[in-house]
Structures are given as structure tokens and as C-alpha cells.
Design a protein around this motif. Sequence first.
Motif, PDB file in Angstrom:
ATOM      1  N   LEU A  44      32.572   5.304  27.967  1.00  0.00           N
ATOM      2  CA  LEU A  44      31.356   4.580  28.735  1.00  0.00           C
ATOM      3  C   LEU A  44      31.339   5.009  30.233  1.00  0.00           C
ATOM      4  CD1 LEU A  44      31.332   1.215  26.615  1.00  0.00           C
ATOM      5  CD2 LEU A  44      29.520   3.097  26.459  1.00  0.00           C
ATOM      6  N   GLY A  45      32.529   4.771  30.677  1.00  0.00           N
ATOM      7  CA  GLY A  45      32.695   5.090  32.236  1.00  0.00           C
ATOM      8  C   GLY A  45      32.111   6.329  32.499  1.00  0.00           C
ATOM      9  N   LYS A  46      32.566   7.517  31.591  1.00  0.00           N
ATOM     10  CA  LYS A  46      32.005   8.756  31.716  1.00  0.00           C
ATOM     11  C   LYS A  46      30.500   9.051  31.921  1.00  0.00           C
ATOM     12  CE  LYS A  46      36.076  10.898  30.078  1.00  0.00           C
ATOM     13  NZ  LYS A  46      36.787  11.622  28.844  1.00  0.00           N
ATOM     14  N   ASP A  47      29.861   8.035  31.221  1.00  0.00           N
ATOM     15  CA  ASP A  47      28.432   7.923  31.304  1.00  0.00           C
ATOM     16  C   ASP A  47      27.802   7.009  32.202  1.00  0.00           C
ATOM     17  OD1 ASP A  47      28.051   9.754  29.036  1.00  0.00           O
ATOM     18  OD2 ASP A  47      28.243   8.111  27.535  1.00  0.00           O
ATOM     19  N   GLY A  48      28.602   6.688  33.185  1.00  0.00           N
ATOM     20  CA  GLY A  48      28.333   5.888  34.297  1.00  0.00           C
ATOM     21  C   GLY A  48      28.244   4.376  34.135  1.00  0.00           C
ATOM     22  N   TRP A  49      28.559   3.672  32.949  1.00  0.00           N
ATOM     23  CA  TRP A  49      28.837   2.596  32.757  1.00  0.00           C
ATOM     24  C   TRP A  49      29.970   1.810  33.507  1.00  0.00           C
ATOM     25  CZ3 TRP A  49      24.748   0.221  30.985  1.00  0.00           C
ATOM     26  CH2 TRP A  49      23.738   0.936  30.023  1.00  0.00           C
ATOM     27  N   GLN A  50      29.740   0.646  34.019  1.00  0.00           N
ATOM     28  CA  GLN A  50      30.667  -0.127  34.855  1.00  0.00           C
ATOM     29  C   GLN A  50      30.847  -1.676  34.050  1.00  0.00           C
ATOM     30  OE1 GLN A  50      30.977  -0.126  38.886  1.00  0.00           O
ATOM     31  NE2 GLN A  50      29.985   1.687  39.182  1.00  0.00           N
ATOM     32  N   VAL A  51      31.884  -2.245  34.031  1.00  0.00           N
ATOM     33  CA  VAL A  51      32.203  -3.571  33.455  1.00  0.00           C
ATOM     34  C   VAL A  51      31.488  -4.506  34.593  1.00  0.00           C
ATOM     35  CG1 VAL A  51      33.737  -5.500  32.748  1.00  0.00           C
ATOM     36  CG2 VAL A  51      34.142  -3.097  31.953  1.00  0.00           C
ATOM     37  N   ALA A  52      30.787  -5.276  34.230  1.00  0.00           N
ATOM     38  CA  ALA A  52      30.020  -6.316  34.990  1.00  0.00           C
ATOM     39  C   ALA A  52      30.683  -7.634  34.746  1.00  0.00           C
ATOM     40  CB  ALA A  52      28.373  -6.539  34.877  1.00  0.00           C
ATOM     41  N   ASN A  53      31.274  -7.832  33.429  1.00  0.00           N
ATOM     42  CA  ASN A  53      31.571  -9.062  33.092  1.00  0.00           C
ATOM     43  C   ASN A  53      32.385  -9.144  32.021  1.00  0.00           C
ATOM     44  OD1 ASN A  53      31.948 -12.054  33.530  1.00  0.00           O
ATOM     45  ND2 ASN A  53      30.023 -12.642  32.619  1.00  0.00           N
ATOM     46  N   CYS A  54      33.191 -10.147  31.605  1.00  0.00           N
ATOM     47  CA  CYS A  54      34.010 -10.217  30.374  1.00  0.00           C
ATOM     48  C   CYS A  54      34.109 -11.731  30.056  1.00  0.00           C
ATOM     49  CB  CYS A  54      35.160  -9.428  30.460  1.00  0.00           C
ATOM     50  SG  CYS A  54      36.078  -9.328  28.778  1.00  0.00           S
ATOM     51  N   VAL A  55      34.033 -12.207  28.723  1.00  0.00           N
ATOM     52  CA  VAL A  55      34.205 -13.384  28.476  1.00  0.00           C
ATOM     53  C   VAL A  55      35.080 -13.372  27.288  1.00  0.00           C
ATOM     54  CG1 VAL A  55      32.443 -14.574  29.378  1.00  0.00           C
ATOM     55  CG2 VAL A  55      31.980 -13.480  26.976  1.00  0.00           C
ATOM     56  N   ALA A  56      35.876 -14.495  26.830  1.00  0.00           N
ATOM     57  CA  ALA A  56      36.641 -14.357  25.675  1.00  0.00           C
ATOM     58  C   ALA A  56      36.909 -15.736  25.153  1.00  0.00           C
ATOM     59  CB  ALA A  56      38.054 -13.682  25.876  1.00  0.00           C
ATOM     60  N   SER A  57      37.038 -15.694  23.852  1.00  0.00           N
ATOM     61  CA  SER A  57      37.415 -16.890  22.988  1.00  0.00           C
ATOM     62  C   SER A  57      37.999 -16.436  21.550  1.00  0.00           C
ATOM     63  CB  SER A  57      35.841 -17.554  22.541  1.00  0.00           C
ATOM     64  OG  SER A  57      36.116 -18.816  21.966  1.00  0.00           O
ATOM     65  N   ALA A  58      39.058 -17.103  21.484  1.00  0.00           N
ATOM     66  CA  ALA A  58      39.943 -17.090  20.218  1.00  0.00           C
ATOM     67  C   ALA A  58      39.965 -15.423  19.857  1.00  0.00           C
ATOM     68  CB  ALA A  58      39.065 -17.654  18.931  1.00  0.00           C
ATOM     69  N   ASN A  59      39.481 -14.909  18.954  1.00  0.00           N
ATOM     70  CA  ASN A  59      39.735 -13.551  18.380  1.00  0.00           C
ATOM     71  C   ASN A  59      38.667 -12.452  19.176  1.00  0.00           C
ATOM     72  OD1 ASN A  59      37.638 -14.106  17.014  1.00  0.00           O
ATOM     73  ND2 ASN A  59      38.338 -12.949  15.383  1.00  0.00           N
ATOM     74  N   TRP A  60      38.029 -12.876  20.093  1.00  0.00           N
ATOM     75  CA  TRP A  60      36.684 -12.074  20.363  1.00  0.00           C
ATOM     76  C   TRP A  60      36.582 -11.977  21.995  1.00  0.00           C
ATOM     77  CZ3 TRP A  60      32.673 -14.317  23.399  1.00  0.00           C
ATOM     78  CH2 TRP A  60      31.326 -13.982  23.038  1.00  0.00           C
ATOM     79  N   LEU A  61      36.423 -10.620  22.123  1.00  0.00           N
ATOM     80  CA  LEU A  61      36.102 -10.435  23.586  1.00  0.00           C
ATOM     81  C   LEU A  61      34.938  -9.464  23.772  1.00  0.00           C
ATOM     82  CD1 LEU A  61      39.641 -10.051  23.379  1.00  0.00           C
ATOM     83  CD2 LEU A  61      39.166  -9.396  25.956  1.00  0.00           C
ATOM     84  N   PHE A  62      33.947 -10.045  24.800  1.00  0.00           N
ATOM     85  CA  PHE A  62      32.513  -9.468  25.058  1.00  0.00           C
ATOM     86  C   PHE A  62      32.453  -9.284  26.352  1.00  0.00           C
ATOM     87  CE2 PHE A  62      27.877  -9.922  25.500  1.00  0.00           C
ATOM     88  CZ  PHE A  62      27.449  -9.631  24.568  1.00  0.00           C
ATOM     89  N   TRP A  63      32.075  -7.867  26.610  1.00  0.00           N
ATOM     90  CA  TRP A  63      31.962  -7.303  28.068  1.00  0.00           C
ATOM     91  C   TRP A  63      30.314  -7.028  28.216  1.00  0.00           C
ATOM     92  CZ3 TRP A  63      35.911  -5.769  24.920  1.00  0.00           C
ATOM     93  CH2 TRP A  63      37.056  -5.764  25.177  1.00  0.00           C
ATOM     94  N   THR A  64      29.904  -7.279  29.257  1.00  0.00           N
ATOM     95  CA  THR A  64      28.536  -6.843  29.890  1.00  0.00           C
ATOM     96  C   THR A  64      28.709  -5.606  30.884  1.00  0.00           C
ATOM     97  OG1 THR A  64      27.556  -8.929  29.545  1.00  0.00           O
ATOM     98  CG2 THR A  64      26.417  -7.575  31.224  1.00  0.00           C
ATOM     99  N   LEU A  65      28.119  -4.548  30.584  1.00  0.00           N
ATOM    100  CA  LEU A  65      28.230  -3.397  31.305  1.00  0.00           C
ATOM    101  C   LEU A  65      26.767  -2.954  31.966  1.00  0.00           C
ATOM    102  CD1 LEU A  65      29.761  -2.225  27.970  1.00  0.00           C
ATOM    103  CD2 LEU A  65      30.911  -1.623  30.093  1.00  0.00           C
ATOM    104  N   GLN A  66      27.061  -2.604  33.130  1.00  0.00           N
ATOM    105  CA  GLN A  66      25.699  -2.015  33.914  1.00  0.00           C
ATOM    106  C   GLN A  66      25.919  -0.460  34.485  1.00  0.00           C
ATOM    107  OE1 GLN A  66      25.280  -4.876  37.074  1.00  0.00           O
ATOM    108  NE2 GLN A  66      26.209  -3.567  38.590  1.00  0.00           N
TER     109      GLN A  66
END
Length: 69
Positions: A44-66
Motif C-alpha cells: 500500500l505504501g508503494k501506492d502512496g498510502w500512509q497509516v493515519a490511525n490504528c485501533v485494536a480490540s481483542a483479536n482485531w486491528l483496524f487501520w485508516t490509511l490516507q
Amino acid sequence: MGRFEYATMEWLWDSGGIRVDLPGGEVKNAQGNYTAVVATLNELGKDGWQVANCVASANWLFWTLQRGA
């Protein structure tokens, strides 16, 4: 002011499911562990995406990219 577009990436680490939702409805699915998460973020980074935020709970991680539109 700059314009951005956003995407999301979700990882269910106990089942190894990785899902990326991109603008325009494109969805990418992968399966894997930590190495697969790093590879997906690098792709994703090669396509210009950067991590804007990450949240986690139990067995789950969720990133917002911009990236600049």
C-alpha cells in the motif's frame, strides 16, 4: 488545504484474515500473520498510502490509511 482519499485495512490475527477496502469499492483480501501484514502495508505504501490511525480490540486491528488525492 490539501485533499485526501482514505482506505481501511483490517486484520483478524487469530484467523489471519486481512481485508483492504480502497476507494471506488475495490477490496483486496489476504491471509497471513505479522509478515503478511507488513507486506500488505508495504504494498500500500508503494501506492502512496500512509497509516493515519490504528485501533485494536481483542483479536482485531483496524487501520485508516490516507494519501493525497
